[in-house]
Design an enzyme around this catalytic site. Structure first.
Site, mmCIF file in Angstrom:
data_model
loop_
_atom_site.group_PDB
_atom_site.id
_atom_site.type_symbol
_atom_site.label_atom_id
_atom_site.label_comp_id
_atom_site.label_asym_id
_atom_site.label_seq_id
_atom_site.Cartn_x
_atom_site.Cartn_y
_atom_site.Cartn_z
ATOM 1 N N ASP A 410 0.779 -1.331 -0.125
ATOM 2 C CA ASP A 410 -0.059 -0.008 0.011
ATOM 3 C C ASP A 410 0.776 1.309 0.092
ATOM 4 O OD1 ASP A 410 -2.257 1.640 0.322
ATOM 5 O OD2 ASP A 410 -2.025 1.685 2.692
ATOM 6 N N GLU A 476 -6.528 16.118 8.193
ATOM 7 C CA GLU A 476 -7.414 17.119 9.060
ATOM 8 C C GLU A 476 -6.592 17.851 10.018
ATOM 9 O OE1 GLU A 476 -10.709 15.361 10.286
ATOM 10 O OE2 GLU A 476 -11.686 14.924 8.572
ATOM 11 N N PHE A 518 -17.119 10.676 6.109
ATOM 12 C CA PHE A 518 -16.176 10.000 4.865
ATOM 13 C C PHE A 518 -16.722 8.658 4.696
ATOM 14 C CE2 PHE A 518 -12.526 7.954 2.936
ATOM 15 C CZ PHE A 518 -12.306 8.839 1.840
ATOM 16 N N THR A 641 -2.318 1.543 -4.714
ATOM 17 C CA THR A 641 -2.813 2.612 -3.879
ATOM 18 C C THR A 641 -4.058 3.194 -4.501
ATOM 19 O OG1 THR A 641 -2.295 4.842 -3.183
ATOM 20 C CG2 THR A 641 -1.369 4.068 -5.314
ATOM 21 N N ASP A 643 -4.270 6.270 -4.330
ATOM 22 C CA ASP A 643 -4.154 7.501 -4.801
ATOM 23 C C ASP A 643 -4.242 8.007 -6.415
ATOM 24 O OD1 ASP A 643 -3.701 9.703 -3.043
ATOM 25 O OD2 ASP A 643 -1.840 8.852 -2.532
ATOM 26 N N ASN A 771 -8.496 -0.731 4.459
ATOM 27 C CA ASN A 771 -8.681 -1.041 3.092
ATOM 28 C C ASN A 771 -7.720 -2.106 2.538
ATOM 29 O OD1 ASN A 771 -6.767 0.832 3.376
ATOM 30 N ND2 ASN A 771 -6.955 1.730 1.424
#
Lengths: 1054, 344
Positions: A410, A476, A518, A641, A643, A771
């Site tokens: 990952d 955050e 989320f 990933t 991303d 995940n």
């Protein structure tokens, strides 16, 4: 009445219904609501143990005899008991008993630990509200529907629905470290109608039912509904979500006490459900071990068949069959031919059964169990920051760590730190950098300030930090800290109002109206706030792909360009959009939201403007070095990933996964292309790959959408062949593969795809978040990184940092593999040496099943004379030093593809065993040939013959192990010389002490008599030397031919 | 293994930093390098050749005289005795000549071939309790004693227990030999020493006679083994201490041989045999023709390394030379490696 009776009949099915109704405080609802049907729930007892005191022996025995090897020995033992066999039942009964006992003790110990843990959990005190009073009881007595009071810093005893808290806003803070490893404080909300209750009496007066789904293991999913009955009013229904559910195992923080009602208890809690799924993975070594075992079983059966047939051939002449000096009994003569045949065959089976190494399984198990402690003990894999070392969840796969060919990793949190730092923000195409911004901002327009404050509002809203900036999401935290640099400090959340200190030292207040959390499907999170001026605003934050399509105005293009540019630089991007809502809009949205929540469904949003916030995700220390080592070790590293491509590719470059010289193939955004386009593309890639396979390194980048197109079986392009095959072919030729924009399930699919490919490579998946769990479970070996306990629990090994992968694979994996390979081969070798002389002896004793060795030797050979040296060898052997292994990752290639347990190696060991056995037997045979051994002319008998062979045998196999030992610690010296000494002392005692009229009389004085003769000594020395000579010569020559470090390995593989 | 609960409970401490847990125990790491291995091979080779030469020379100096007296061939002096019909107390004599002194002590063996004393059923067919002199095992007792392994030589037709029972005892070798030296046509008996031909422990510890005096009383109610001509207590009429279960010949027989061709010690001739003509008188009782066996007598003298056995010496010589050859081969390989340019 009819309905009622029908329902009563259906009680049995109640547990199958997909929802449950809980009566708070076990109170019946007012009549007319619904019939009161008591459902049966388990009590709050956690049972992780497998056995109880009473069922341990039968259950454990049953489990152990389900193993084929144990069952085999049980059968042999029973055969020995039933028919008249050459060896006493003790010879196989005692080793079996020993093996079973050792395994039972080990399993019993493990279960006892579990019992102890269960007990301490089940007996911890819990406060329950009963009849308006707080009653202290034990955890395991909790039932579903009990109202529980939990104090600060206490752990929740079961899954609870929060009713009220000591905080007047009805919230409480909880840390779920022990569940998912996230150390942040999370806020949970009480049901608005019950949050006012502050005393036991009030709570007790509550009349309500909760309807919720049946327990399921997903920690973050919960849907339910609470029905509150008030006097003579319609019941009020409120939605319940995961934000109302307090999970067992989590701890209450910053809140004095709460009242909550139990809905899932005992083994039905989400925590317990998560523990149950245990993967059953079998290692490649175990598979080869079983294959070897089958070969040996075949050898055993053929030996028995050969001897039985030869026995019949030899006994053809009646003089041989029954010479005058050895008449049979009447009983034997009258036996039926078939019966006699079976009897003889079984007798040979029993005689040779010791060729199957009885203690191999137990030794392997002990080796794995004890050996895995070296991983947990390893100080190099201890992380100072986390205060945690490596964890081993299953020791069955230790050696698999030395066999890894594909590493799936990952990116976020595993390869990278997942500690975010706010770098810059881009608002409507203008870029601001925190350090510079403070100065420049003063001259900006108020418009910008507004925007800025919106970001900040948004930040605080989404971040919802409790006190200081502790938040569940690292981005955050980065946002809040970044905003602080811009002069906007988030103060606190009070009464649903966020307070923000702006840079003019004024406090701005925003009312938090709704939070839409989320989730990985929507890939975004939204909040609705009301500013002090009464304006309603909706903010949405998420990945660019999920935000941009929803943006209807603003300078989207500029922002988009900036986002992409930043992604290329390896920065992680986050987009924020907002929309101001009119009061009417808000009311409508609010209505829909409430509705949607009640209906337990998801909802849709539309948004207005785009912001872009960029953060940098730092690479974990030494990640690049680790990846480089893994590459050198011949492993293929794939990054999977979620991303976007540019960010992921940048990380890959930074981590040296992609070198600058690498030729990259990019398969991207397949959803815009027709299918055959992908096909031609793939073919082109494959063609180029095969053309220049040796001159160029290839890298492949593929995204989730393309991947699903590739993996989807396509009926239209049946003529074009299967994409899957081509894709696999390409992947095998690539040194590095990056898969971006992957859904969790796709990660598992990829692993599965590689696993199922032709060579069946061993895969390792490493990840840190929930995940990655499916991927980790799918891979042969699952390793988890720091972030989530969720992943840690489902993994086989847990390591604190990515860099520890290097040590666990290159050092521990290598050692474990070498050790277990030697262990397995040696076990077969020593049993061939043991039994083959006995086979040869049959040719010289008229196939009469005369055992060559004494009963005691047959019994103890495997369990005491030769057991400890190999066990200790397999725990402490280091053929090369730790430093060398770390420095030279290429050494890992030597043991790739199970190289030490392949058939040629196995054949070598078996041949060596047969050779040694022939030497032992015929050496002794020629020495005994019609001559005396002693200087007083006396002759030796058959037991001396057997003892001579056995002595040579024990010394040879032990010294063979000594020759293979490269790392002589005091432990090795102790066990090797110690077990030889033990053999000598045992033999002296066994033949020296008369213990009643025990049948040991046959061995009486045999050993001492043998040692009193010079030629016996000389022949023992000679035979040991001859047996060891080929192995020594092989080793020396191997060393001479290639005196590199890899030599011992290369030579083992012949 | 699946002990998550436990791990969660344990305080996650830093692991112990000891040499053992960190796998850093001090260790000796022997490397089989040329510098060690070649001299070692040379040393071992030389030592083995030394031992081999000593063994070989010793063995060469030992004499063995072996003669077959089965009587299969018609020319054989014992041919007449080998006929199974005329076998009772048949006597025959074997002449041989020694042209030089057979140095003492000379050991006198009888040998049998193709005789499977190592058969399992045969070997276990005895009652240890009986042989250790336990009188309880001398009587018939509900088919429990003597031991059932003695079948079919357990009871006679009248259900009287056989003592000593079992095939092994039953088939005891019963040829006897007398050796005469021919001195000027006169037969002069060579004294044969039958003491100490069995293991000391067999005679003194393992086998015991029942402590009944006279010994024959212990055998009341029992019968002698089927093939025996004399009961156990009368095996040696000349020496009362050599009767029963501790009769030396009996003990020698009871120690089973390992292989089907074997020799057993019969007597010792302490002073050796001077050169001359000898005659060995055999009372031929033991049938071997039926199973293609051979009967032999052998005279042998013994050194520190036992009887004549050239195998051990030759084996030592072969292995020793092999070691030397290997060391040369290794030397060549190392030399070739070091001189070749593409080493490493």
């Amino acid at each position: 009445l009819y309905r009622r009776t029908q329902k009563m009949f259906c009680v049995g099915e109640e547990s199958w219904v997909d929802s449950r109704t809980v009566y708070i405080g076990h109170k019946e609802p007012p009549p007319g609501a619904e019939a009161y049907i008591p459902q049966r729930y388990p009590d709050n007892r956690i049972v992780s143990s497998k056995y109880t005191f009473w069922n341990f022996i039968p259950k454990n025995l049953f489990e152990q005899f389900r193993r084929i090897a144990n069952f085999y020995f049980l059968v042999i033992f029973l055969v020995q008991l039933i028919i008249d066999t050459p060896t006493s039942p003790v010879t196989s009964g005692l080793p079996l008993f020993f093996v079973i006992t050792v395994t039972a003790i080990k399993q019993g110990y493990e279960d006892w630990l579990r019992h102890k843990a269960d007990c301490s959990i089940n007996e911890c005190p819990v406060d329950v509200v009963q009849q308006g009073k707080v009653v202290r009881t034990q955890s395991h007595k909790l039932r579903v529907g009990d109202v529980v009071m939990v104090r600060e810093d206490e752990t929740f005893p079961c899954d609870l629905i929060l009713l009220s808290s000591s905080r007047h806003d009805g919230t409480c803070y909880v840390t779920t470290t022990s569940l998912d490893g996230e150390s942040s404080h999370k806020t949970y909300y009480a049901v608005p109608d019950t949050m006012a209750f502050t005393t036991e009496q009030e709570v007790d007066s509550l009349h309500a039912t909760i309807e919720c789904e049946q327990p399921q293991p997903d920690l973050y999913k919960f849907v339910g509904r609470i029905n509150i009955y008030k006097d003579k009013e319609e019941p009020v229904a409120r939605p319940l979500g995961a934000e109302n559910l307090l999970l067992r195992g989590a701890t209450l923080k910053n809140t004095q006490h709460i009242y909550a009602v139990a809905i899932y208890t005992g083994m039905e809690t989400k925590m317990a459900l998560n523990y149950q799924s245990k993967s059953q993975k079998r290692s490649a070594v175990e598979k080869s071990m079983n294959a070897f075992l089958i070969v040996y079983l075949c050898i055993l059966i053929s030996k028995a068949v050969i001897n039985t047939v030869l026995k019949y051939a030899w006994q053809w002449s009646p003089d041989r069959d029954e010479p005058w000096y050895n008449h049979r009994t009447e009983h034997e003569r009258q036996r039926h031919v078939v019966c006699l045949f079976i009897h003889r065959f079984l007798a040979f089976m029993v005689l040779f059964n010791y060729i199957i190494p009885v203690s191999m399984y137990v030794t392997v198990e002990m080796q794995k169990f004890l050996g895995s402690y070296f991983i947990t003990w390893d100080e190099d894999m201890f992380d100072e920051e986390l205060g945690e070392g490596a964890q081993v969840n299953t020791s069955d796969l230790n050696e698999e760590l030395g066999q890894v060919e594909y590493v799936f990793t990952d990116k976020t949190g595993t390869l990278t730190e997942n500690n975010m730092e706010f770098i810059e923000c881009c608002v409507d195409g203008n870029v601001y950098i925190p350090h510079a911004i403070c100065v420049r901002m003063l001259s900006r327009t108020t418009f910008f300030l507004d925007e800025c404050s919106f970001i900040k509002d948004f930040t605080s809203v989404c971040g919802r930090p409790t006190s200081f900036y502790i938040s569940s999401s690292p981005d955050e935290v980065a946002l809040v800290e970044g905003m602080k640099k811009l002069g906007y400090t988030y103060l606190r959340l009070r009464d649903n109002h966020m307070e923000i200190l702006n840079k003019d030292d004024e406090i701005e207040r925003f009312e938090l109206l709704h939070v839409l959390n989320f989730d990985s499907v929507r890939r975004r999170m939204s909040v609705i706030v009301r500013s002090s001026s009464g304006e309603c605003l909706l903010f949405c934050k998420g990945a660019d792909s999920s935000i941009f399509p929803r943006v209807v105005s603003g300078k989207v293009e500029q922002v988009k360009a900036r986002v992409e540019q930043n992604a290329v630089e390896g920065l992680r991007t986050l987009c924020v959009a907002y929309k101001s809502l009119t009061e009417a809009d808000y009311q409508e949205a609010c209505f829909h939201l409430t509705e949607a929540k009640l209906a337990l469904q998801d909802r849709e949003q539309r948004l207005a403007q785009a912001y872009d916030i960029i953060e940098r995700d730092w690479l974990q220390e030494k990640a690049a070095d680790t990846i480089e080592s893994l590459h050198k070790a011949g492993m293929k590293v794939w990054v999977l990933t979620g991303d976007k491509m540019e960010t992921a590719a940048a990380t890959c470059y930074a981590s040296k996964l992609f070198r600058r010289t690498l030729y990259l193939w990019v398969c991207y955004s397949a959803n815009t292309r027709p299918h055959n386009h992908i096909y031609t593309l793939l073919h082109l890639v494959l063609h180029r790959c095969s053309l220049s396979v040796d001159c160029l390194d290839f890298g492949l980048i593929i995204d989730g959408a393309t991947l699903s197109a590739v993996l989807k079986p396509n009926p239209e392009s049946a003529g074009h062949g299967n994409y899957r095959e081509i894709f696999l072919e390409i992947c095998r030729n690539c040194s590095a593969v990056l898969c971006c924009r992957m859904a969790p399930l796709q990660k598992a699919q990829i692993v599965k795809l590689i696993k199922a490919s032709k060579e069946h490579p061993i895969t390792l998946a490493i990840g840190d978040g929930a995940n990655d769990v499916s991927m980790i479970q799918e891979a042969h070996v699952g390793v988890m990184g720091k972030e989530g306990r969720q992943a840690a629990r489902n993994s086989d090994y847990a390591i604190p940092k990515f860099k520890h992968l290097k040590k666990i694979l290159l050092v521990h994996g290598h050692y474990y593999y070498i050790r277990i390979a030697e262990l397995v081969q040696y076990f077969f070798y020593k049993n061939v040496c043991f039994i083959f002389p006995q086979f040869l002896y049959q040719f010289f004793c008229g196939f009469s099943q005369q055992p060559l060795y004494d009963t005691a030797y047959l019994t103890l050979y495997n369990i005491s004379f030769t057991s400890l040296p190999i066990l200790l060898y397999s725990l402490v052997e280091q053929h090369v030093s730790v430093e060398t292994l770390k420095r030279e990752p290429s050494l890992y290639r030597d043991i790739a593809k199970n190289s030490l347990l392949r058939w040629p190696v196995f054949l070598y060991w078996t041949c060596l065993g047969v050779f040694d056995a022939v030497i032992f037997f015929f050496g002794a045979y020629f020495l005994f040939d019609n001559t005396t051994f002693t200087s007083n002319g006396q002759m030796f008998g058959n037991w001396t013959f057997g003892t001579l062979v056995f002595t040579v045998l024990v010394f040879t196999v032990t010294l063979k192990l000594a020759l293979d030992t490269h790392h002589w610690t005091w432990i090795n010296h102790f066990v090797i010389w110690g077990s030889l000494l033990f053999y000598v002392i045992f033999s002296l005692l066994w033949g020296g002490i008369i213990w009643y009229n025990f049948c040991l009389l046959q061995m009486y004085y045999v050993f001492m008599q043998m040692l009193s003769s010079g030629p016996a000594w000389l022949s023992i020395i000679l035979l040991i030397t001859v047996s060891l000579l080929p192995d020594v010569i092989k080793k020396v020559l191997c060393r001479a031919i290639s005196p590199l470090l890899t030599v011992p390995m290369a030579c083992r593989t012949i | 293994m699946d002990s998550n609960y436990i791990e969660n409970q344990e305080v996650e401490n830093r692991p112990d930093n000891t040499a053992f847990t960190q796998q850093r125990l001090p260790a000796w790491q022997p490397i089989l390098s040329a510098g060690i291995v070649i001299p070692l091979f040379v040393l071992v080779g030389l030592a083995f050749i030394g031992i081999g030469v000593a063994l070989f020379v010793t063995s060469r100096n030992l004499h063995v005289l072996e003669m077959d007296y089965t009587g299969v061939e018609k020319t054989s002096p014992c041919f007449s005795c080998s006929d199974p019909i005329k076998q009772k107390n048949c006597k025959c004599s074997l002449s041989f000549e020694l042209d030089k002194l057979f140095e003492g002590p000379v050991f006198f063996y009888y040998g049998l071939t193709n005789y499977f004393q190592n058969q399992r059923a045969y070997g276990v067919s005895k009652d240890y309790n009986q042989l250790s002199g336990d009188l309880d095992y001398f009587t018939f007792f509900f088919s429990i004693v003597p031991d059932s392994t003695c079948k079919p030589y357990r009871y006679d037709v009248n259900n009287k227990p056989i003592v000593p029972c079992g095939s092994l005892a039953n088939s005891m070798f019963n040829d006897t030999f007398n050796l005469y030296q021919m001195k000027n046509g006169v037969k002069e008996e060579v004294p044969l020493d039958g003491k100490g031909i069995s293991w000391w422990t067999d005679y003194n510890i393992k086998y015991r006679n029942p402590s009944v005096n006279p010994l024959r009383n212990a055998f009341n109610g029992t019968v002698k083994p089927l093939y025996w001509s004399k009961p156990a207590y009368e095996l040696d009429p000349t020496d009362t201490a050599n009767n029963g279960f501790i009769n030396q010949d009996f003990l020698v027989w009871m120690r089973r041989s390992a292989l089907p061709n074997f020799r057993k010690l019969y007597r010792r001739i302490t002073d050796g045999l001077p050169a001359g003509n000898y005659s060995l008188e055999i009372s031929y009782n033991y049938p071997v023709i039926a199973f293609d066996g051979k009967k032999k007598v052998a005279f042998s003298n013994v050194s520190w390394m036992g009887g004549k056995n050239e195998f051990l010496g030759i084996a030592y010589l072969v292995i020793g030379s092999l070691c030397l050859v290997m060391s040369v081969v290794m030397l060549i390989i190392y030399h070739w490696r070091n001189s070749s340019p593409d080493a490493n």
